[in-house]
Design an enzyme around this catalytic site. Structure first.
Site, short mmCIF file in Angstrom:
data_model
loop_
_atom_site.label_atom_id
_atom_site.label_comp_id
_atom_site.label_asym_id
_atom_site.label_seq_id
_atom_site.Cartn_x
_atom_site.Cartn_y
_atom_site.Cartn_z
N GLU A 167 38.23 41.46 42.59
CA GLU A 167 38.22 42.52 41.58
C GLU A 167 37.55 43.81 42.06
O GLU A 167 36.44 44.17 41.64
CB GLU A 167 37.57 42.02 40.29
CG GLU A 167 38.32 40.86 39.67
CD GLU A 167 37.84 40.46 38.30
OE1 GLU A 167 38.57 39.71 37.63
OE2 GLU A 167 36.74 40.91 37.88
N GLU A 351 43.05 34.53 38.09
CA GLU A 351 42.13 34.27 36.98
C GLU A 351 42.83 34.56 35.67
O GLU A 351 43.50 35.59 35.53
CB GLU A 351 40.87 35.15 37.05
CG GLU A 351 39.89 34.80 38.15
CD GLU A 351 38.63 35.66 38.08
OE1 GLU A 351 38.32 36.20 36.99
OE2 GLU A 351 37.97 35.80 39.12
#
EC number: 3.2.1.21
Length: 437
Positions: A167, A351
Protein backbone atom coordinates in the site's frame (compact mmCIF):
# COMPACT_ATOMS: atom_id res chain seq x y z
CA UNK A 1 -21.72 -18.99 1.55
CA UNK A 2 -23.26 -20.54 -1.57
CA UNK A 3 -20.01 -20.76 -3.56
CA UNK A 4 -17.91 -23.66 -4.69
CA UNK A 5 -14.31 -23.55 -5.88
CA UNK A 6 -15.54 -24.66 -9.26
CA UNK A 7 -17.37 -21.32 -9.55
CA UNK A 8 -13.97 -19.71 -10.15
CA UNK A 9 -11.43 -20.33 -12.93
CA UNK A 10 -9.08 -23.29 -12.75
CA UNK A 11 -5.99 -22.38 -10.77
CA UNK A 12 -7.68 -19.51 -8.90
CA UNK A 13 -6.19 -19.28 -5.39
CA UNK A 14 -7.71 -18.28 -2.08
CA UNK A 15 -5.83 -17.09 0.95
CA UNK A 16 -5.53 -14.94 4.03
CA UNK A 17 -3.23 -12.03 4.85
CA UNK A 18 -1.51 -10.52 7.90
CA UNK A 19 1.45 -8.22 8.53
CA UNK A 20 4.47 -8.59 10.77
CA UNK A 21 4.11 -5.67 13.21
CA UNK A 22 0.39 -6.24 13.60
CA UNK A 23 0.70 -9.83 14.84
CA UNK A 24 4.26 -10.94 15.62
CA UNK A 25 5.12 -9.10 18.81
CA UNK A 26 7.92 -6.70 17.99
CA UNK A 27 9.40 -6.92 21.48
CA UNK A 28 10.63 -10.45 20.82
CA UNK A 29 13.53 -11.98 18.93
CA UNK A 30 16.00 -9.13 18.78
CA UNK A 31 13.97 -6.78 16.61
CA UNK A 32 15.14 -3.18 16.57
CA UNK A 33 12.97 -0.12 17.31
CA UNK A 34 10.69 1.17 14.57
CA UNK A 35 9.08 4.50 13.83
CA UNK A 36 5.79 2.88 14.86
CA UNK A 37 7.14 2.32 18.36
CA UNK A 38 8.00 6.02 18.56
CA UNK A 39 4.71 7.10 16.99
CA UNK A 40 2.68 4.97 19.41
CA UNK A 41 4.64 6.28 22.42
CA UNK A 42 3.67 9.85 21.52
CA UNK A 43 0.43 10.86 23.34
CA UNK A 44 -2.58 11.27 21.07
CA UNK A 45 -1.29 9.26 18.12
CA UNK A 46 -2.73 5.83 18.93
CA UNK A 47 -5.84 4.79 20.87
CA UNK A 48 -4.77 4.26 24.50
CA UNK A 49 -1.15 4.52 23.29
CA UNK A 50 -1.33 0.84 22.31
CA UNK A 51 1.63 -0.65 20.47
CA UNK A 52 2.90 -3.83 18.85
CA UNK A 53 5.41 -5.05 21.42
CA UNK A 54 3.33 -8.19 22.06
CA UNK A 55 0.49 -7.92 19.53
CA UNK A 56 -0.81 -11.49 18.94
CA UNK A 57 2.53 -13.11 19.91
CA UNK A 58 2.69 -14.79 16.52
CA UNK A 59 6.46 -14.93 17.05
CA UNK A 60 5.94 -17.76 19.55
CA UNK A 61 2.54 -19.06 18.33
CA UNK A 62 3.27 -19.27 14.61
CA UNK A 63 2.72 -23.03 14.43
CA UNK A 64 -0.77 -22.70 15.94
CA UNK A 65 -1.53 -19.88 13.49
CA UNK A 66 -0.32 -21.85 10.48
CA UNK A 67 -2.51 -24.74 11.62
CA UNK A 68 -5.47 -22.34 11.55
CA UNK A 69 -4.62 -21.38 7.98
CA UNK A 70 -4.33 -25.02 6.97
CA UNK A 71 -7.61 -25.82 8.71
CA UNK A 72 -9.28 -23.05 6.75
CA UNK A 73 -8.27 -24.72 3.50
CA UNK A 74 -6.45 -21.60 2.27
CA UNK A 75 -4.06 -22.00 -0.64
CA UNK A 76 -1.93 -18.94 0.10
CA UNK A 77 -0.68 -17.12 3.19
CA UNK A 78 0.30 -13.53 2.47
CA UNK A 79 2.63 -12.44 5.27
CA UNK A 80 5.22 -9.69 5.65
CA UNK A 81 8.77 -9.61 6.88
CA UNK A 82 9.88 -6.93 9.34
CA UNK A 83 12.80 -4.77 8.22
CA UNK A 84 13.72 -3.96 11.84
CA UNK A 85 13.54 -7.63 12.86
CA UNK A 86 15.97 -8.59 10.10
CA UNK A 87 18.20 -5.48 10.26
CA UNK A 88 17.69 -3.83 13.68
CA UNK A 89 19.58 -0.70 12.58
CA UNK A 90 18.08 -0.72 9.10
CA UNK A 91 21.46 -1.47 7.54
CA UNK A 92 24.56 -3.39 8.53
CA UNK A 93 24.61 -6.57 10.61
CA UNK A 94 21.61 -8.88 10.20
CA UNK A 95 19.81 -10.30 13.22
CA UNK A 96 20.19 -14.09 13.05
CA UNK A 97 17.11 -14.63 15.23
CA UNK A 98 14.99 -12.65 12.80
CA UNK A 99 16.17 -14.51 9.73
CA UNK A 100 15.77 -17.82 11.55
CA UNK A 101 12.18 -16.92 12.42
CA UNK A 102 11.20 -16.30 8.79
CA UNK A 103 13.10 -19.43 7.76
CA UNK A 104 10.98 -21.51 10.16
CA UNK A 105 7.81 -19.74 9.12
CA UNK A 106 8.29 -20.42 5.41
CA UNK A 107 9.22 -24.04 6.04
CA UNK A 108 6.15 -24.36 8.25
CA UNK A 109 3.90 -23.14 5.43
CA UNK A 110 5.42 -25.53 2.93
CA UNK A 111 5.06 -28.44 5.35
CA UNK A 112 1.32 -27.69 5.54
CA UNK A 113 0.85 -27.28 1.80
CA UNK A 114 0.43 -23.48 2.05
CA UNK A 115 1.94 -21.21 -0.62
CA UNK A 116 4.15 -18.51 1.01
CA UNK A 117 3.47 -15.02 -0.40
CA UNK A 118 5.85 -12.50 1.15
CA UNK A 119 5.68 -8.71 1.34
CA UNK A 120 8.96 -7.05 2.27
CA UNK A 121 7.56 -3.88 3.86
CA UNK A 122 4.31 -3.34 5.70
CA UNK A 123 4.98 0.03 7.34
CA UNK A 124 7.37 -0.65 10.25
CA UNK A 125 10.46 1.36 9.24
CA UNK A 126 13.57 0.89 11.43
CA UNK A 127 13.88 3.92 13.68
CA UNK A 128 17.53 4.37 12.71
CA UNK A 129 16.44 5.06 9.12
CA UNK A 130 13.53 7.23 10.23
CA UNK A 131 16.12 9.33 12.07
CA UNK A 132 17.77 9.92 8.69
CA UNK A 133 14.53 11.11 7.11
CA UNK A 134 13.02 7.77 6.25
CA UNK A 135 11.14 7.71 2.97
CA UNK A 136 12.06 11.37 2.36
CA UNK A 137 15.72 10.38 2.01
CA UNK A 138 16.99 9.72 -1.51
CA UNK A 139 19.13 6.87 -0.12
CA UNK A 140 16.04 4.83 0.75
CA UNK A 141 16.06 2.82 -2.51
CA UNK A 142 19.62 1.68 -1.79
CA UNK A 143 18.81 0.78 1.81
CA UNK A 144 15.70 -1.06 0.71
CA UNK A 145 17.61 -2.96 -1.98
CA UNK A 146 20.16 -4.12 0.63
CA UNK A 147 17.36 -5.23 2.97
CA UNK A 148 15.69 -7.08 0.09
CA UNK A 149 18.92 -8.93 -0.66
CA UNK A 150 19.41 -9.87 3.01
CA UNK A 151 15.93 -11.36 3.39
CA UNK A 152 15.53 -12.97 0.01
CA UNK A 153 18.98 -14.53 0.02
CA UNK A 154 17.63 -16.53 2.96
CA UNK A 155 14.01 -17.35 2.06
CA UNK A 156 13.52 -16.30 -1.58
CA UNK A 157 14.22 -19.77 -2.95
CA UNK A 158 11.08 -21.15 -1.25
CA UNK A 159 8.56 -18.36 -1.79
CA UNK A 160 5.59 -18.77 -4.09
CA UNK A 161 5.34 -15.02 -4.65
CA UNK A 162 6.80 -11.77 -3.36
CA UNK A 163 6.03 -8.05 -3.45
CA UNK A 164 8.18 -5.18 -2.18
CA UNK A 165 5.86 -2.67 -0.46
CA UNK A 166 2.32 -2.90 0.86
CA UNK A 167 0.00 0.00 0.00
CA UNK A 168 2.29 2.82 -1.20
CA UNK A 169 -0.50 5.37 -0.67
CA UNK A 170 -0.44 4.64 3.07
CA UNK A 171 3.36 4.78 3.20
CA UNK A 172 3.47 8.05 1.30
CA UNK A 173 0.28 10.08 1.62
CA UNK A 174 -1.46 8.85 4.78
CA UNK A 175 1.79 9.00 6.75
CA UNK A 176 3.34 12.21 5.41
CA UNK A 177 0.39 14.37 4.28
CA UNK A 178 -2.53 13.29 6.49
CA UNK A 179 -0.25 12.49 9.45
CA UNK A 180 -2.42 9.54 10.53
CA UNK A 181 0.35 6.89 10.41
CA UNK A 182 4.00 6.98 11.39
CA UNK A 183 5.98 9.18 11.04
CA UNK A 184 2.90 11.38 11.47
CA UNK A 185 3.91 14.28 9.25
CA UNK A 186 1.74 16.87 7.52
CA UNK A 187 4.24 18.16 5.00
CA UNK A 188 3.63 18.40 1.25
CA UNK A 189 7.35 18.30 0.37
CA UNK A 190 7.89 15.20 2.51
CA UNK A 191 4.84 13.63 0.88
CA UNK A 192 6.07 14.18 -2.67
CA UNK A 193 9.47 12.71 -1.93
CA UNK A 194 8.12 9.78 0.07
CA UNK A 195 5.64 8.80 -2.65
CA UNK A 196 8.35 8.92 -5.31
CA UNK A 197 11.01 7.13 -3.25
CA UNK A 198 8.54 4.35 -2.39
CA UNK A 199 8.17 3.61 -6.10
CA UNK A 200 11.90 3.78 -6.79
CA UNK A 201 12.46 1.42 -3.85
CA UNK A 202 9.88 -0.94 -5.28
CA UNK A 203 11.75 -1.03 -8.58
CA UNK A 204 15.11 -1.60 -6.92
CA UNK A 205 13.68 -4.49 -4.89
CA UNK A 206 12.26 -6.11 -8.02
CA UNK A 207 15.69 -5.85 -9.65
CA UNK A 208 17.37 -7.48 -6.64
CA UNK A 209 14.87 -10.34 -6.51
CA UNK A 210 15.21 -10.96 -10.26
CA UNK A 211 18.96 -11.08 -9.74
CA UNK A 212 18.46 -13.81 -7.15
CA UNK A 213 16.49 -15.84 -9.69
CA UNK A 214 13.10 -15.21 -8.08
CA UNK A 215 9.86 -15.23 -10.07
CA UNK A 216 6.17 -14.41 -9.51
CA UNK A 217 6.94 -10.88 -8.31
CA UNK A 218 4.24 -8.25 -8.00
CA UNK A 219 3.13 -4.89 -6.66
CA UNK A 220 0.42 -4.39 -4.02
CA UNK A 221 -1.50 -1.09 -4.11
CA UNK A 222 -4.60 -0.03 -2.20
CA UNK A 223 -7.60 1.52 -3.89
CA UNK A 224 -10.71 3.47 -2.88
CA UNK A 225 -13.41 3.96 -5.47
CA UNK A 226 -14.08 7.69 -5.76
CA UNK A 227 -17.33 9.30 -6.85
CA UNK A 228 -18.44 12.95 -6.69
CA UNK A 229 -20.98 13.82 -4.03
CA UNK A 230 -22.92 15.79 -6.66
CA UNK A 231 -22.73 16.51 -10.38
CA UNK A 232 -21.38 20.03 -9.90
CA UNK A 233 -18.12 20.68 -11.79
CA UNK A 234 -16.36 21.43 -8.49
CA UNK A 235 -17.32 18.08 -6.92
CA UNK A 236 -16.49 16.18 -10.11
CA UNK A 237 -13.06 17.80 -10.20
CA UNK A 238 -12.50 17.04 -6.51
CA UNK A 239 -13.39 13.35 -6.98
CA UNK A 240 -11.09 13.14 -10.01
CA UNK A 241 -8.26 14.66 -7.97
CA UNK A 242 -8.85 12.19 -5.12
CA UNK A 243 -8.82 9.32 -7.60
CA UNK A 244 -5.56 10.57 -9.10
CA UNK A 245 -3.80 10.81 -5.73
CA UNK A 246 -5.14 7.61 -4.22
CA UNK A 247 -5.50 5.28 -7.19
CA UNK A 248 -3.74 6.51 -10.34
CA UNK A 249 -0.46 7.96 -9.07
CA UNK A 250 1.18 4.65 -8.25
CA UNK A 251 -0.26 2.71 -11.18
CA UNK A 252 0.82 5.51 -13.49
CA UNK A 253 4.38 5.22 -12.27
CA UNK A 254 4.47 1.42 -12.35
CA UNK A 255 2.89 0.88 -15.75
CA UNK A 256 3.14 4.12 -17.75
CA UNK A 257 6.18 5.92 -16.41
CA UNK A 258 4.17 9.04 -15.61
CA UNK A 259 2.25 10.72 -12.81
CA UNK A 260 -1.27 12.17 -13.25
CA UNK A 261 -1.37 15.93 -13.94
CA UNK A 262 -3.88 16.39 -11.09
CA UNK A 263 -1.20 15.16 -8.67
CA UNK A 264 1.69 17.06 -10.23
CA UNK A 265 -0.34 20.24 -9.78
CA UNK A 266 0.33 19.94 -6.05
CA UNK A 267 3.33 17.65 -5.63
CA UNK A 268 5.29 18.49 -8.78
CA UNK A 269 7.25 21.44 -7.33
CA UNK A 270 8.37 19.27 -4.40
CA UNK A 271 9.57 16.17 -6.24
CA UNK A 272 13.35 15.55 -6.21
CA UNK A 273 15.48 16.84 -9.07
CA UNK A 274 15.58 14.45 -12.01
CA UNK A 275 12.61 12.44 -10.80
CA UNK A 276 11.53 11.64 -14.37
CA UNK A 277 14.75 9.67 -14.87
CA UNK A 278 13.69 7.19 -12.19
CA UNK A 279 10.83 5.71 -14.20
CA UNK A 280 13.18 3.25 -15.86
CA UNK A 281 13.71 1.73 -12.39
CA UNK A 282 10.11 2.12 -11.23
CA UNK A 283 8.82 0.27 -14.30
CA UNK A 284 10.81 -2.90 -13.59
CA UNK A 285 8.56 -5.63 -15.07
CA UNK A 286 6.27 -7.42 -12.63
CA UNK A 287 4.30 -10.64 -12.95
CA UNK A 288 1.04 -9.67 -11.22
CA UNK A 289 -0.82 -6.75 -9.67
CA UNK A 290 -2.21 -6.86 -6.14
CA UNK A 291 -5.41 -4.95 -5.37
CA UNK A 292 -6.27 -4.11 -1.75
CA UNK A 293 -9.86 -2.88 -1.58
CA UNK A 294 -12.24 -2.05 1.26
CA UNK A 295 -14.53 0.87 0.45
CA UNK A 296 -15.76 3.76 -1.70
CA UNK A 297 -15.62 7.45 -0.83
CA UNK A 298 -18.04 10.17 -1.90
CA UNK A 299 -15.97 13.29 -2.47
CA UNK A 300 -16.96 16.95 -2.48
CA UNK A 301 -15.09 20.15 -3.20
CA UNK A 302 -13.49 21.92 -0.25
CA UNK A 303 -12.32 25.51 -0.24
CA UNK A 304 -8.69 26.12 0.54
CA UNK A 305 -5.33 24.99 -0.81
CA UNK A 306 -4.70 21.97 -3.02
CA UNK A 307 -5.98 19.22 -3.03
CA UNK A 308 -9.37 20.89 -2.38
CA UNK A 309 -11.43 17.83 -1.50
CA UNK A 310 -13.31 16.44 1.49
CA UNK A 311 -15.28 13.30 2.20
CA UNK A 312 -19.06 13.54 2.00
CA UNK A 313 -21.43 11.38 4.09
CA UNK A 314 -23.00 8.23 2.68
CA UNK A 315 -26.28 6.46 3.39
CA UNK A 316 -24.91 2.96 2.79
CA UNK A 317 -24.11 0.55 5.64
CA UNK A 318 -20.74 1.05 7.33
CA UNK A 319 -18.16 -1.26 8.87
CA UNK A 320 -16.67 -0.77 12.34
CA UNK A 321 -14.07 1.44 10.65
CA UNK A 322 -16.83 3.76 9.42
CA UNK A 323 -16.16 2.62 5.85
CA UNK A 324 -18.99 2.32 3.35
CA UNK A 325 -19.76 -1.23 2.17
CA UNK A 326 -19.61 -1.02 -1.62
CA UNK A 327 -18.61 -4.27 -3.38
CA UNK A 328 -19.19 -2.73 -6.80
CA UNK A 329 -16.01 -0.71 -6.33
CA UNK A 330 -13.93 -3.87 -6.23
CA UNK A 331 -15.52 -5.09 -9.45
CA UNK A 332 -14.90 -1.75 -11.13
CA UNK A 333 -11.26 -1.56 -10.06
CA UNK A 334 -10.52 -5.06 -11.30
CA UNK A 335 -11.97 -4.16 -14.68
CA UNK A 336 -10.45 -0.65 -14.90
CA UNK A 337 -6.96 -1.57 -13.70
CA UNK A 338 -6.68 -4.34 -16.29
CA UNK A 339 -8.05 -2.17 -19.10
CA UNK A 340 -6.00 0.95 -18.37
CA UNK A 341 -2.81 -0.29 -16.71
CA UNK A 342 -1.91 -3.93 -16.16
CA UNK A 343 -3.39 -5.51 -19.30
CA UNK A 344 -3.23 -9.30 -19.26
CA UNK A 345 -1.19 -9.56 -16.05
CA UNK A 346 -2.91 -11.66 -13.38
CA UNK A 347 -4.62 -9.55 -10.71
CA UNK A 348 -4.84 -10.79 -7.13
CA UNK A 349 -7.22 -9.27 -4.60
CA UNK A 350 -4.48 -9.20 -1.97
CA UNK A 351 -6.65 -7.72 0.81
CA UNK A 352 -10.39 -7.50 1.33
CA UNK A 353 -12.35 -7.71 4.55
CA UNK A 354 -14.22 -5.78 7.22
CA UNK A 355 -13.82 -4.75 10.84
CA UNK A 356 -16.72 -5.69 13.10
CA UNK A 357 -17.00 -5.57 16.92
CA UNK A 358 -17.61 -9.31 17.21
CA UNK A 359 -17.02 -11.90 19.91
CA UNK A 360 -16.60 -15.67 19.57
CA UNK A 361 -20.26 -16.09 20.50
CA UNK A 362 -21.60 -13.83 17.75
CA UNK A 363 -22.92 -15.29 14.47
CA UNK A 364 -20.54 -13.03 12.47
CA UNK A 365 -23.26 -12.58 9.88
CA UNK A 366 -22.08 -9.11 8.82
CA UNK A 367 -18.61 -10.34 7.83
CA UNK A 368 -20.03 -13.34 5.99
CA UNK A 369 -22.33 -11.03 4.03
CA UNK A 370 -19.44 -8.66 3.28
CA UNK A 371 -17.23 -11.46 1.95
CA UNK A 372 -20.12 -12.91 -0.03
CA UNK A 373 -20.81 -9.58 -1.71
CA UNK A 374 -17.17 -8.97 -2.62
CA UNK A 375 -16.64 -12.50 -3.92
CA UNK A 376 -19.63 -11.94 -6.20
CA UNK A 377 -17.99 -8.71 -7.35
CA UNK A 378 -14.87 -10.72 -8.23
CA UNK A 379 -17.00 -13.15 -10.21
CA UNK A 380 -18.63 -10.25 -12.05
CA UNK A 381 -15.22 -8.85 -12.99
CA UNK A 382 -14.04 -12.25 -14.21
CA UNK A 383 -17.18 -12.56 -16.32
CA UNK A 384 -16.17 -9.39 -18.19
CA UNK A 385 -12.73 -10.82 -18.93
CA UNK A 386 -10.69 -9.29 -16.10
CA UNK A 387 -7.73 -11.64 -15.40
CA UNK A 388 -8.37 -12.10 -11.69
CA UNK A 389 -6.33 -15.01 -10.31
CA UNK A 390 -6.68 -14.87 -6.51
CA UNK A 391 -8.57 -13.51 -3.50
CA UNK A 392 -7.14 -13.11 0.04
CA UNK A 393 -9.12 -12.15 3.13
CA UNK A 394 -7.83 -9.51 5.52
CA UNK A 395 -7.25 -10.80 8.03
CA UNK A 396 -6.54 -14.23 9.42
CA UNK A 397 -6.90 -12.92 12.97
CA UNK A 398 -7.80 -9.83 14.95
CA UNK A 399 -4.66 -7.74 15.39
CA UNK A 400 -3.08 -4.36 16.01
CA UNK A 401 -4.88 -1.91 13.77
CA UNK A 402 -2.20 0.76 13.82
CA UNK A 403 -3.39 4.16 15.13
CA UNK A 404 -6.70 2.53 16.13
CA UNK A 405 -5.06 0.09 18.52
CA UNK A 406 -6.75 -3.22 19.22
CA UNK A 407 -10.39 -2.12 18.94
CA UNK A 408 -11.07 -2.79 15.25
CA UNK A 409 -11.48 -6.51 14.62
CA UNK A 410 -10.82 -7.66 11.04
CA UNK A 411 -10.10 -11.30 11.82
CA UNK A 412 -11.66 -14.55 10.74
CA UNK A 413 -10.21 -15.69 14.07
CA UNK A 414 -11.06 -13.86 17.31
CA UNK A 415 -8.09 -13.00 19.51
CA UNK A 416 -8.50 -12.36 23.23
CA UNK A 417 -5.81 -9.73 23.72
CA UNK A 418 -5.45 -10.61 27.41
CA UNK A 419 -5.05 -14.40 27.15
CA UNK A 420 -4.15 -14.38 23.41
CA UNK A 421 -6.52 -17.32 22.91
CA UNK A 422 -7.55 -17.82 19.28
CA UNK A 423 -11.17 -18.71 18.53
CA UNK A 424 -12.35 -19.17 14.93
CA UNK A 425 -15.43 -17.10 14.13
CA UNK A 426 -18.47 -18.17 12.12
CA UNK A 427 -16.91 -16.54 9.03
CA UNK A 428 -13.87 -18.79 9.41
CA UNK A 429 -16.08 -21.88 9.51
CA UNK A 430 -18.16 -20.66 6.56
CA UNK A 431 -15.07 -20.14 4.42
CA UNK A 432 -13.59 -23.45 5.58
CA UNK A 433 -16.67 -25.35 4.46
CA UNK A 434 -16.48 -23.72 1.07
CA UNK A 435 -12.72 -23.71 0.50
CA UNK A 436 -12.43 -27.34 1.59
CA UNK A 437 -15.44 -28.55 -0.39
Amino acid sequence: MPFQRSDFPAGFVFGVATSSYQIEGHGFGGAGPTHWDSFAATPGNVVRAEHGARACDHYHRWEEDLDLIAGLGADVYRFSTSWARVLPEGTGQANAEGLDFYDRLVDGMLARGIKPAATLYHWELPQALADKGGWRNADMPDWFADYTHTVMSRIGDRLWSAAPINEPWCVGWLSHFDGVHAPGLRDIRATARAMHHVLVSHGRAIEVMRGLGMTNLGAVCNFEWSEPASDTPEDVAAATRYDAIYNRFFLGGLFKGEYPPEVLEGLGPHLPDGWQEDFATIRAPIDWLGVNYYTRKLIRHADGPWPNYAEAPTRLPLTQMGWEIYPEGLRDFLIRNAAEYSGDLPIHVTENGMANPDTPQMPDAARIAYLDGHLRAVQDAIATGAPVAGYYVWSLMDNYEWSLGYEKRFGLVHVDFDSLARTPKASYHALARWWRA
